[in-house]
Design a protein around this motif. Structure first.
Motif, PDB file in Angstrom:
ATOM      1  N   THR A 278      -5.065  28.865  -5.461  1.00 15.08           N
ATOM      2  CA  THR A 278      -3.265  28.286  -5.543  1.00 15.08           C
ATOM      3  C   THR A 278      -2.444  27.559  -5.093  1.00 15.08           C
ATOM      4  N   ASP A 279      -1.727  26.897  -6.002  1.00 13.45           N
ATOM      5  CA  ASP A 279      -0.602  25.956  -5.753  1.00 13.45           C
ATOM      6  C   ASP A 279       0.583  26.914  -5.056  1.00 13.45           C
ATOM      7  N   LEU A 280       0.398  26.315  -3.074  1.00 12.46           N
ATOM      8  CA  LEU A 280       1.634  26.943  -2.393  1.00 12.46           C
ATOM      9  C   LEU A 280       2.923  25.563  -2.133  1.00 12.46           C
ATOM     10  N   GLU A 281       2.870  25.002  -2.802  1.00  9.94           N
ATOM     11  CA  GLU A 281       3.252  23.542  -2.672  1.00  9.94           C
ATOM     12  C   GLU A 281       3.652  23.655  -0.571  1.00  9.94           C
ATOM     13  N   ILE A 282       1.933  23.589  -0.498  1.00 12.47           N
ATOM     14  CA  ILE A 282       2.509  22.710   1.053  1.00 12.47           C
ATOM     15  C   ILE A 282       2.121  21.596   0.728  1.00 12.47           C
ATOM     16  N   LYS A 283       2.853  20.900   1.906  1.00 13.98           N
ATOM     17  CA  LYS A 283       2.998  19.851   3.178  1.00 13.98           C
ATOM     18  C   LYS A 283       3.031  18.913   4.013  1.00 13.98           C
ATOM     19  N   PHE A 284       2.820  18.512   4.748  1.00 12.61           N
ATOM     20  CA  PHE A 284       2.445  18.441   6.045  1.00 12.61           C
ATOM     21  C   PHE A 284       3.096  16.483   6.157  1.00 12.61           C
ATOM     22  N   GLY A 285       4.759  17.195   6.163  1.00 11.65           N
ATOM     23  CA  GLY A 285       5.587  15.225   6.718  1.00 11.65           C
ATOM     24  C   GLY A 285       5.192  15.238   7.551  1.00 11.65           C
ATOM     25  N   GLY A 286       4.841  15.974   8.958  1.00  9.84           N
ATOM     26  CA  GLY A 286       5.661  16.257   9.954  1.00  9.84           C
ATOM     27  C   GLY A 286       6.496  16.816   9.924  1.00  9.84           C
ATOM     28  N   GLY A 287       7.252  17.132  11.264  1.00 10.18           N
ATOM     29  CA  GLY A 287       8.518  17.977  11.862  1.00 10.18           C
ATOM     30  C   GLY A 287       8.989  16.841  12.431  1.00 10.18           C
ATOM     31  N   LEU A 288      10.391  17.038  12.222  1.00  8.81           N
ATOM     32  CA  LEU A 288      11.440  15.599  13.282  1.00  8.81           C
ATOM     33  C   LEU A 288      12.758  15.901  14.243  1.00  8.81           C
ATOM     34  N   MET A 289      12.141  16.669  15.297  1.00 12.28           N
ATOM     35  CA  MET A 289      13.020  17.532  16.170  1.00 12.28           C
ATOM     36  C   MET A 289      14.517  15.930  16.858  1.00 12.28           C
TER      37      MET A 289
ATOM     38  N   ILE B 183       2.517  15.548  19.803  1.00 14.84           N
ATOM     39  CA  ILE B 183       4.026  15.475  19.790  1.00 14.84           C
ATOM     40  C   ILE B 183       4.835  13.534  20.543  1.00 14.84           C
ATOM     41  N   GLN B 184       4.711  12.811  19.556  1.00 16.59           N
ATOM     42  CA  GLN B 184       5.436  11.091  19.767  1.00 16.59           C
ATOM     43  C   GLN B 184       6.360  11.616  20.545  1.00 16.59           C
ATOM     44  N   LEU B 185       7.236  10.620  20.969  1.00 19.60           N
ATOM     45  CA  LEU B 185       8.381  10.752  21.536  1.00 19.60           C
ATOM     46  C   LEU B 185       9.224   9.368  21.199  1.00 19.60           C
ATOM     47  N   LEU B 186      10.123   9.689  20.176  1.00 21.31           N
ATOM     48  CA  LEU B 186      10.875   8.035  19.330  1.00 21.31           C
ATOM     49  C   LEU B 186      11.827   7.869  19.913  1.00 21.31           C
TER      50      LEU B 186
ATOM     51  N   GLU C 163       3.019  19.242  11.464  1.00 15.54           N
ATOM     52  CA  GLU C 163       3.658  20.409  11.527  1.00 15.54           C
ATOM     53  C   GLU C 163       4.252  20.150   9.820  1.00 15.54           C
ATOM     54  N   GLY C 164       4.775  20.966   8.445  1.00 14.76           N
ATOM     55  CA  GLY C 164       5.411  21.085   7.120  1.00 14.76           C
ATOM     56  C   GLY C 164       6.144  22.326   6.558  1.00 14.76           C
ATOM     57  N   LYS C 165       6.042  22.907   5.589  1.00  9.81           N
ATOM     58  CA  LYS C 165       6.595  23.342   5.229  1.00  9.81           C
ATOM     59  C   LYS C 165       5.440  23.817   3.650  1.00  9.81           C
ATOM     60  N   ALA C 166       5.991  24.860   2.971  1.00  9.94           N
ATOM     61  CA  ALA C 166       5.410  25.144   2.052  1.00  9.94           C
ATOM     62  C   ALA C 166       6.534  26.535   1.161  1.00  9.94           C
ATOM     63  N   ASN C 167       6.401  27.095   0.464  1.00  6.89           N
ATOM     64  CA  ASN C 167       7.335  27.826  -0.771  1.00  6.89           C
ATOM     65  C   ASN C 167       6.680  29.205   0.092  1.00  6.89           C
ATOM     66  N   PRO C 168       7.794  29.874   0.169  1.00  5.15           N
ATOM     67  CA  PRO C 168       7.698  31.311   0.328  1.00  5.15           C
ATOM     68  C   PRO C 168       7.667  32.247  -0.663  1.00  5.15           C
ATOM     69  N   LEU C 169       8.200  32.156  -1.591  1.00  6.46           N
ATOM     70  CA  LEU C 169       8.278  32.778  -2.578  1.00  6.46           C
ATOM     71  C   LEU C 169       7.354  32.959  -3.420  1.00  6.46           C
TER      72      LEU C 169
ATOM     73  N   LEU D 120      10.132  17.995   8.323  1.00  7.24           N
ATOM     74  CA  LEU D 120      11.318  19.140   8.106  1.00  7.24           C
ATOM     75  C   LEU D 120      12.113  18.334  10.057  1.00  7.24           C
ATOM     76  N   VAL D 121      13.307  18.463   9.842  1.00  7.73           N
ATOM     77  CA  VAL D 121      14.537  18.111  10.224  1.00  7.73           C
ATOM     78  C   VAL D 121      14.766  19.090  11.303  1.00  7.73           C
TER      79      VAL D 121
END
Length: 378
Positions: A92-103, A128-131, A156-162, A250-251
């Motif tokens: 099933t589709d969980l709306e997962i996307k790995f766009g990376g996390g930026l701190m 980890i890449q230091l920018l 890192e990324g995101k998904a739809n928790p619902l 993910l910021v």
């Protein structure tokens, strides 16, 4: 009264994922949830798939704590890997996307902290890449001039928790698991060789049980005569109207309480662990002061959100422990009883924790690579 191999109490991500992996291995399972599947923290979080060490505890608890936290980082790295194939596995589709996390850092002292933190994260398998300021500007032009650099993690990324806990439950059901929701509070009775769980005027019996009740875990443990250092904190999250995509990452903020991400439909989720209030009935409710501060910070860091309409803000309890370490494994003094409790980053770490616990319940060495001795209930 039908007897199953395992009874799981809790129908969030922890419980439904554990049910799925057990059923996948041919174990007969009944899952009991007092409300709706994924109806509490598993569905109320912002859907972040992250593993970087959070900046706040790193700053306040120190590098010694971060090194003790390293086994959890390894678990989260493994879990992010599992998230990458989860849609195919569950069908099933969980709306997962790995766009990376930026701190994002806004001062030289924050950049120095990110550099020290990166050494520990890399040792646990995080990329980890230091920018620099210029690299941050090229990668994230949506940030304000406050950003002077950052730490980027492509895993890192995101998904739809619902969607996630219900998807695990459906997949577990297809494999023969019994999933019972809206059962009300359960009671546990320990017998000589079995556990009896009563809920919704029905009685269930098994030799093994898994406590995966999230913030309801302390009450369940009390029935077994146990107390663990488990905490629950009320926090809140906001969501805007849909907008043209402009935040692919993910910021996080390294120095202040802020997380942001944009969903597939374009809504921006704004959080960061801001405190909610607890009403007279013990329920988490939105705190207007926290909301104002959170939104002001979001506009200062990502100016593009200032023109968007806020649609909703909600409050929920988040699972916590003082040392931020998961609690996974057999419960002391209760043969056949296990706990699955992942604090703070439970959505990110849920798949790996559940896979490992399913192995433990079957008496096997966890197939997930991590130091599970560090997570043993004490």
């Amino acid at each position: 009264m039908a007897e199953k191999d395992v009874i799981i109490i809790g129908g969030g991500l922890a419980g439904t994922a554990t049910a799925f992996y057990l059923a996948q291995d041919g174990v007969s399972v009944t899952l009991i949830e007092r409300g709706g599947l994924g109806g509490e923290a598993s569905g109320a979080n912002a859907g972040s798939l992250h593993a970087q060490i959070p900046a706040d505890p790193f700053r306040h608890l120190g590098e010694a704590w971060a090194r003790q936290f390293q086994p959890a980082l390894t678990l989260y790295v493994e879990s992010l890997r599992m998230w990458g194939s989860l849609e195919a596995e569950l069908g099933t589709d969980l709306e997962i996307k790995f766009g990376g996390g930026l701190m994002v850092a806004t001062s030289e002292s924050e950049m120095a902290e990110l550099a020290r933190k990166a050494e520990i994260e890399r040792a646990a398998g995080l990329e980890i890449q230091l920018l620099t300021r210029e690299e941050t500007r090229r990668r994230a032009p949506y940030l304000s001039d406050r950003a002077i650099g950052g730490a980027f993690c492509p895993q890192e990324g995101k998904a739809n928790p619902l969607l996630v806990a219900p998807a695990y439950a459906r997949a577990a059901t297809r494999l023969g698991a019994e999933i019972l929701s809206a059962q009300g509070n359960a009671t546990i009775t320990r017998e000589a060789t079995h556990y009896t769980v009563t809920a919704n005027n029905q009685t269930h019996r098994a030799r093994r049980i898994v406590i995966a009740g999230g913030t309801g875990t302390p009450a369940l443990l009390e029935m077994l005569g146990l107390q663990l250092a488990i905490q629950a904190f009320p926090i809140q999250v906001s969501v805007t109207e849909p907008a043209t995509p402009f935040i692919p990452h993910l910021v996080y903020c390294a120095g202040e309480k802020l997380t942001m991400k944009q969903t597939r439909i374009g809504s921006v989720l704004i959080g960061g662990g801001w405190n909610a209030r607890i009403d007279p009935r013990g329920r988490p409710v939105v705190d207007s002061d926290s909301l104002a501060s959170n939104l002001a910070l979001a506009c200062a860091v990502v100016p593009g959100v200032a023109s968007l309409t806020l649609l909703r803000t909600w409050a929920a309890f988040v699972n916590g422990t003082a040392d931020w370490l998961p609690i996974l494994g057999p419960l002391p003094g209760s043969p056949g009883a296990f706990i699955n409790y992942v604090p703070w980053l439970g959505f990110s770490g849920g798949p790996a924790a559940a896979r490992a616990l399913a192995d433990m319940v079957q008496g096997r060495t966890p197939s997930v690579a991590a130091d599970f001795a560090a997570f043993a209930p004490k």
